[in-house]
Design an enzyme around this catalytic site. Sequence first.
Site, PDB file in Angstrom:
ATOM      1  CD  GLU A  95     -17.340   0.343  -8.378  1.00  0.00           C
ATOM      2  OE1 GLU A  95     -18.554   0.419  -8.270  1.00  0.00           O
ATOM      3  OE2 GLU A  95     -16.767   0.141  -9.474  1.00  0.00           O
ATOM      4  CG  ASN A 115     -19.479   2.665 -14.143  1.00  0.00           C
ATOM      5  OD1 ASN A 115     -20.607   3.021 -13.817  1.00  0.00           O
ATOM      6  ND2 ASN A 115     -19.244   1.870 -15.171  1.00  0.00           N
ATOM      7  CB  SER A 128      13.488 -16.695  -4.106  1.00  0.00           C
ATOM      8  OG  SER A 128      14.845 -16.480  -3.768  1.00  0.00           O
ATOM      9  CE  LYS A 170      13.513 -12.669   0.695  1.00  0.00           C
ATOM     10  NZ  LYS A 170      13.059 -13.731   1.628  1.00  0.00           N
ATOM     11  CE  LYS A 226     -23.477   2.024 -14.956  1.00  0.00           C
ATOM     12  NZ  LYS A 226     -23.877   1.895 -13.575  1.00  0.00           N
ATOM     13  CD  GLN A 249      13.384 -18.615  -1.358  1.00  0.00           C
ATOM     14  OE1 GLN A 249      14.577 -18.694  -1.039  1.00  0.00           O
ATOM     15  NE2 GLN A 249      12.862 -19.332  -2.331  1.00  0.00           N
ATOM     16  CB  THR A 251     -26.442   6.204  13.211  1.00  0.00           C
ATOM     17  OG1 THR A 251     -27.820   6.566  13.311  1.00  0.00           O
ATOM     18  CG2 THR A 251     -25.602   7.269  13.901  1.00  0.00           C
ATOM     19  CG  HIS A 252     -28.469   2.280  12.711  1.00  0.00           C
ATOM     20  ND1 HIS A 252     -28.092   1.094  13.309  1.00  0.00           N
ATOM     21  CD2 HIS A 252     -28.537   3.203  13.716  1.00  0.00           C
ATOM     22  CE1 HIS A 252     -27.967   1.280  14.611  1.00  0.00           C
ATOM     23  NE2 HIS A 252     -28.222   2.562  14.884  1.00  0.00           N
ATOM     24  CB  SER A 299     -20.950   1.508 -19.092  1.00  0.00           C
ATOM     25  OG  SER A 299     -21.565   0.412 -19.744  1.00  0.00           O
TER      26      SER A 299
HETATM   27  N1  ARG Z   1      16.519 -16.716  -0.365  1.00  0.00           N
HETATM   28  C1  ARG Z   1      16.632 -17.002   1.016  1.00  0.00           C
HETATM   29  C2  ARG Z   1      15.457 -16.355   1.769  1.00  0.00           C
HETATM   30  O1  ARG Z   1      14.812 -15.590   1.212  1.00  0.00           O
HETATM   31  C3  ARG Z   1      17.913 -16.462   1.555  1.00  0.00           C
HETATM   32  C4  ARG Z   1      18.418 -17.139   2.775  1.00  0.00           C
HETATM   33  C5  ARG Z   1      18.810 -18.536   2.472  1.00  0.00           C
HETATM   34  N2  ARG Z   1      19.457 -19.150   3.577  1.00  0.00           N
HETATM   35  C6  ARG Z   1      19.644 -20.426   3.611  1.00  0.00           C
HETATM   36  N3  ARG Z   1      20.228 -20.892   4.658  1.00  0.00           N
HETATM   37  N4  ARG Z   1      19.215 -21.235   2.669  1.00  0.00           N
HETATM   38  O2  ARG Z   1      15.213 -16.634   2.887  1.00  0.00           O
END
Ligand code: ARG
Length: 466
Positions: free
Chosen positions: A296, A291, A29, A331, A289, A328, A161-162, A283
């Site tokens: 958006e 835009n 990760s 994140k 144009k 994990q 409204t509407h 554009s």
């Molecule tokens: N990279 C892991 C996470 O984001 C850290 C915790 C890992 N803990 C474990 N017991 N493998 O959750």
Amino acid sequence: MKHSDTQKKLWGGRFSGSTDSLMEAFSSSVDFDWRLYSQDIQGSLAHARMLTKVGVLSKKDLQDIESGFQQILAEIEEGAFKWAPELEDVHMNIEAALTERIGEAGKKLHTGRSRNDQVATDMRLYLRGGVDNLCEILTRLQQALVDLAKAHSAHIIPGYTHMQSAQPVTLGHHLLAWNQMLQRDYERLQDCRKRINICPLGSAALAGTSYPIDRQMTSDALGFDLPSNNSLDAVSDRDFVIEFNAHAALLSVHLSRIAEELVLWSGGNFDFVDLGDGFCTGSSIMPQKKNPDVAELIRGKAGRVSGNLVALLTLMKGQPLTYNRDNQEDKEPMFDTLDTCTICLEVLAAMFPQVRFKTENMYKAAADGYSTATDLADYLVRKGIAFRDAHEVVGKVVGMAIADQVSLDQIPLSQLQHHSESIESDVYDVLTVEGSVKARNHIGGTAPEQVKMAAIEAAKLLAARH
Ligand code: ARG
């Protein structure tokens, strides 16, 4: 190389076989959680200082750890640090680097903690910083809206409204309605910050630790309000991320609604605003144009923030206590939601002071749409006619005005009196859009006087934040 040497891993002791490279790539990760590096180091320093105070680490160990982290932090910030995917995550990368640089003391750092309480601590620290930053930008955006509302407290715009012109309102009132949505967003973010700002450190893997740790000390050192009070919950809980993302999703919905109005208003059918050259694009084929891409994109980005909320809720729904590796996956949605909301708010806060409101066009549209019909009905009620009867009379007047292609204030008195004898020459005071907005002079109303007061109150709330 298909397999990597398990002995080099920080958890390699019980393994004799090596990790499959496919597994390694799947489980790694660090290419996204490296972003937690500063919080990770902060948390480790607080932990090491606490372990030293309670006598688990020596002063010398702590000195080594502190100088090691100083080097590592500098390397990361210079871009010189080499992140190793085979070391899985930010935590093990940094810990391995520490031991590589300072030897023995580095190996002692992980005493009395686990990556489970470590990652929960890092996430809370990171999110707390992110929320504070969001709130700061949100305040700037609100300030821009409140300033504009003051400047436009008496300018008249159709209220809809509407999606049909309904009654005239003041532009300042409309801008303060946007501010009101954002005010609630701010309050919600502040509220969830209380539940983010709790320290899980010391919960270790799940059951706490047998070392004589001082949890209050680490909690205080990291600026948390208090230590968590259940170790099982502390390592598994991700409510704080979900709750934040729910508030962020609602904030994004508000930004999207505001953006949608800017798109409509900047288009030829309305022609109410000029969004400023700095925030529009041309554009490649149609030279005429201009835009409203910024608006958006903001409208479009609401989708990913709601998507992240669904991802997080689904991530948690089947998890038994306590920590599972599923977590994990928390994140990327959290980072993406923070990044998305931050940039959207930044862009809007920068754009609003450059928006030019075409108040003449707004006025014309408000005057065109029979938008004072309700005022005529209210006028008749004041003359003693029941509201339902008044409604009926005014319906007929409007029908006639449409047929004759005139506005309500252009109808001669004699013709109006043909519909009701109660109508007198003072009726023209209420048939104008100015008369209409001026009459709505109560708390929460659109009268310029009320809008001025509401803008002052809104500005006071913003000033009290600092
Ligand atoms: N990279 C892991 C996470 O984001 C850290 C915790 C890992 N803990 C474990 N017991 N493998 O959750």
